[in-house]
Scaffold this active site. Structure first.
Site, PDB file in Angstrom:
ATOM      1  N   HIS A  71       9.913   1.337   7.325  1.00 16.25           N
ATOM      2  CA  HIS A  71       9.942   0.365   5.552  1.00 16.25           C
ATOM      3  C   HIS A  71      11.206   0.344   5.184  1.00 16.25           C
ATOM      4  O   HIS A  71      11.545   1.436   4.290  1.00 16.25           O
ATOM      5  CB  HIS A  71       8.797   1.406   4.273  1.00 16.25           C
ATOM      6  CG  HIS A  71       8.317   1.207   3.473  1.00 16.25           C
ATOM      7  ND1 HIS A  71       7.272   0.669   2.712  1.00 16.25           N
ATOM      8  CD2 HIS A  71       9.082   0.628   2.234  1.00 16.25           C
ATOM      9  CE1 HIS A  71       7.369   0.853   1.610  1.00 16.25           C
ATOM     10  NE2 HIS A  71       8.890   0.210   1.174  1.00 16.25           N
ATOM     11  N   HIS A 130      13.794  -2.732   2.601  1.00 14.34           N
ATOM     12  CA  HIS A 130      13.568  -3.950   2.459  1.00 14.34           C
ATOM     13  C   HIS A 130      15.531  -4.538   2.014  1.00 14.34           C
ATOM     14  O   HIS A 130      16.272  -4.132   1.629  1.00 14.34           O
ATOM     15  CB  HIS A 130      13.054  -3.404  -0.091  1.00 14.34           C
ATOM     16  CG  HIS A 130      12.378  -2.731  -0.227  1.00 14.34           C
ATOM     17  ND1 HIS A 130      11.369  -4.020  -0.259  1.00 14.34           N
ATOM     18  CD2 HIS A 130      12.255  -1.942  -0.145  1.00 14.34           C
ATOM     19  CE1 HIS A 130      10.095  -3.571  -0.677  1.00 14.34           C
ATOM     20  NE2 HIS A 130      10.151  -2.080  -1.094  1.00 14.34           N
ATOM     21  N   LYS A 183       1.185  -6.208   4.469  1.00 17.90           N
ATOM     22  CA  LYS A 183       1.484  -5.218   2.137  1.00 17.90           C
ATOM     23  C   LYS A 183       0.166  -5.657   2.239  1.00 17.90           C
ATOM     24  O   LYS A 183       0.545  -6.213   1.588  1.00 17.90           O
ATOM     25  CB  LYS A 183       2.715  -5.306   3.027  1.00 17.90           C
ATOM     26  CG  LYS A 183       3.191  -4.353   1.919  1.00 17.90           C
ATOM     27  CD  LYS A 183       3.248  -2.925   2.161  1.00 17.90           C
ATOM     28  CE  LYS A 183       3.485  -2.383   0.627  1.00 17.90           C
ATOM     29  NZ  LYS A 183       4.950  -1.749   0.505  1.00 17.90           N
ATOM     30  N   HIS A 210       0.900   0.002  -0.453  1.00 26.03           N
ATOM     31  CA  HIS A 210       1.346   0.437  -1.783  1.00 26.03           C
ATOM     32  C   HIS A 210       0.274   1.230  -2.198  1.00 26.03           C
ATOM     33  O   HIS A 210      -0.094   0.437  -2.692  1.00 26.03           O
ATOM     34  CB  HIS A 210       2.461  -0.224  -2.674  1.00 26.03           C
ATOM     35  CG  HIS A 210       3.312   0.602  -3.930  1.00 26.03           C
ATOM     36  ND1 HIS A 210       4.822  -0.074  -3.938  1.00 26.03           N
ATOM     37  CD2 HIS A 210       2.836   0.678  -4.905  1.00 26.03           C
ATOM     38  CE1 HIS A 210       4.631   0.637  -5.378  1.00 26.03           C
ATOM     39  NE2 HIS A 210       3.876   1.237  -5.408  1.00 26.03           N
ATOM     40  N   HIS A 249       5.124   4.885   1.962  1.00 28.05           N
ATOM     41  CA  HIS A 249       6.064   6.148   1.283  1.00 28.05           C
ATOM     42  C   HIS A 249       5.495   7.404   0.149  1.00 28.05           C
ATOM     43  O   HIS A 249       5.109   7.183  -1.479  1.00 28.05           O
ATOM     44  CB  HIS A 249       7.045   5.363  -0.240  1.00 28.05           C
ATOM     45  CG  HIS A 249       6.378   3.999  -0.880  1.00 28.05           C
ATOM     46  ND1 HIS A 249       5.692   3.930  -1.443  1.00 28.05           N
ATOM     47  CD2 HIS A 249       6.621   3.274  -1.001  1.00 28.05           C
ATOM     48  CE1 HIS A 249       4.742   3.260  -1.419  1.00 28.05           C
ATOM     49  NE2 HIS A 249       6.100   2.773  -1.931  1.00 28.05           N
ATOM     50  N   ASP A 292      12.343   2.693   2.353  1.00 30.23           N
ATOM     51  CA  ASP A 292      11.895   2.174   1.216  1.00 30.23           C
ATOM     52  C   ASP A 292      13.315   1.766   0.269  1.00 30.23           C
ATOM     53  O   ASP A 292      13.344   1.766  -0.960  1.00 30.23           O
ATOM     54  CB  ASP A 292      11.279   2.918   0.270  1.00 30.23           C
ATOM     55  CG  ASP A 292      10.873   2.598  -0.863  1.00 30.23           C
ATOM     56  OD1 ASP A 292      10.611   0.963  -1.174  1.00 30.23           O
ATOM     57  OD2 ASP A 292       9.895   2.593  -1.523  1.00 30.23           O
TER      58      ASP A 292
HETATM   59  O1  LIG Z   1       7.204  -0.407  -4.182  1.00 31.61           O
HETATM   60  C1  LIG Z   1       8.660  -0.156  -4.650  1.00 31.61           C
HETATM   61  C2  LIG Z   1       9.742  -2.012  -4.389  1.00 31.61           C
HETATM   62  C3  LIG Z   1      11.142  -1.517  -4.378  1.00 31.61           C
HETATM   63  C4  LIG Z   1      11.248  -3.007  -4.362  1.00 31.61           C
HETATM   64  O2  LIG Z   1      13.061  -2.686  -5.045  1.00 31.61           O
HETATM   65  O3  LIG Z   1      11.566  -3.869  -4.046  1.00 31.61           O
HETATM   66  N1  LIG Z   1      11.479  -0.046  -4.904  1.00 31.61           N
HETATM   67  C5  LIG Z   1      10.837   0.816  -5.446  1.00 31.61           C
HETATM   68  O4  LIG Z   1      11.167   1.781  -6.096  1.00 31.61           O
HETATM   69  N2  LIG Z   1       8.871   0.452  -5.195  1.00 31.61           N
END
Ligand SMILES: O=C1C[C@@H](C(=O)O)NC(=O)N1
Length: 350
Positions: free
Chosen positions: A20, A22, A106, A143, A181, A254
């Site tokens: 997971h 970003h 997702k 989520h 998460h 995450d």
């Molecule tokens: O689900 C998420 C998305 C993520 C983000 O910044 O993309 N940031 C988070 O804290 N939780």
């Protein structure tokens, strides 16, 4: 608790994957990608870009941008995901499945987190598409938070289990689901006891910290993420789940980069940046539980088993050696503050 005499001075494990992550896009992607690629062989890449990655064609183009941003000599496989909307057609799932590059879809409940505005308002809108996902074996990453304004922020995950997840699993018992998460003992218990194909990812920050961390000595925006950190009893339940050896629990950082100014603001963004030192943080958590022997399963074996992928063929080594994290790191033409900025941590990837 572990005894210092029994803690190894180094730990070599099969190269882990991040289930997971970003990575963002453009210059931000170029700044963060080397951190993840240094630690992990593969990552499930979140689709909450602006605009979101809603089609297989967009996922393929994003994958090319990720590979183009990878520094020469680094190996890393991005496992792409699609962002489910109220209007994702079942055909898109077939295209995704045929592509071989999309590994999951997702669910962002609309309004739940960063760039979730285009997310799903009611899963009832998606039943035909979910049917196709169940048929072809496309995993559904959720989520797991309700967004109803009448539900307390700290209860959003527990209420999601009752209002969304139980009905979803009743109607699609063969759908492969990852509860992303997880942050509560309710979620850990639900996943551990559920029948059928469900797993959960756990972040390093939810293993190491409870919600006090956000307010210690003042408001500390770099500890704010969604789902938000919870009470100590929940953190302890996550530690038990992660270190249990149960294949249903695996690593997902995450890691979510936001520029310093977007976090240190009157209305700061949610997300902790841990890509630089993720494995070090997980090692710290597993050491505290006296369970370093369980780290490899959690980080390197359980995820590939769930996704039906081979384990990585190489290894990484972590040394028990103190080092101090930088206060900031470059993020495109701005800065990102990593979690634990300026603090000394006990493990170091070599
Ligand atoms: O689900 C998420 C998305 C993520 C983000 O910044 O993309 N940031 C988070 O804290 N939780």
């Amino acid at each position: 608790m572990s005894n210092i005499d029994t803690i190894p001075s180094s730990l070599t494990i099969t190269r882990p994957d991040d289930w997971h992550l970003h990575l963002r896009d453009g210059a931000t992607l170029a700044s963060v990608l080397p951190h993840s690629a240094r630690q992990f062989g593969r990552a499930i890449v979140m689709p909450n870009l602006k605009p979101p990655v809603t089609t297989t064609a967009a996922a393929a183009a994003y994958r090319e941008r990720i590979l183009a941003a990878l520094p020469a000599g680094m190996a890393f496989e991005p496992l792409m995901t699609l962002y489910l909307t109220n209007n994702t057609p079942p055909d898109e799932i077939l295209r995704a499945q045929d592509s071989g590059i999309v590994h999951a879809v997702k669910l962002y409940p609309a309004g739940a987190t960063t760039n979730s505005d285009a997310g799903v308002t009611d899963l009832a809108n998606c039943y035909k598409t979910l049917e196709t996902m169940q048929e072809v074996g496309m995993p559904f990453l959720v989520h797991g938070e309700v967004t109803d304004p009448d539900i307390d922020l700290f209860d959003r995950e527990a209420v999601f289990i009752e209002r969304v997840l139980r009905p979803l699993r009743r109607d699609f018992p063969a759908l492969n689901i990852v509860f992303e998460h997880i942050t509560t003992k309710d979620a850990a218990q639900y996943v551990a006891e559920a029948d059928g194909p469900i797993a959960a990812t756990i972040t390093a920050h939810h293993l190491l910290y409870n919600r006090n961390e956000i307010f210690k000595g003042g408001i500390r925006p770099h500890y704010y993420c969604l789902p938000v950190l919870k009470r100590e009893e929940h953190r302890l339940a996550l530690m038990t789940a992660a270190t249990s050896g149960d294949e249903r629990f695996f690593l997902g950082t995450d890691s979510a980069p936001h520029a310093q100014g977007a976090k240190e603001a009157a209305c700061g963004c949610a997300g902790c940046y841990t890509a630089l030192h993720a494995m070090e943080l997980y090692a710290e958590a597993f050491e505290r539980a006296g369970a370093l022997d369980k780290l490899e399963g959690f980080a390197s074996f359980h995820g590939p088993a769930f996704y039906g992928l081979p384990r990585n063929g190489d290894t990484i080594t972590l040394k028990r050696e103190a080092w101090t994290l930088p206060e900031t790191l470059p993020l495109a033409d701005q800065l990102v503050v990593p979690l634990n900025a300026g603090e000394t941590i006990n493990w170091k990837m070599v």
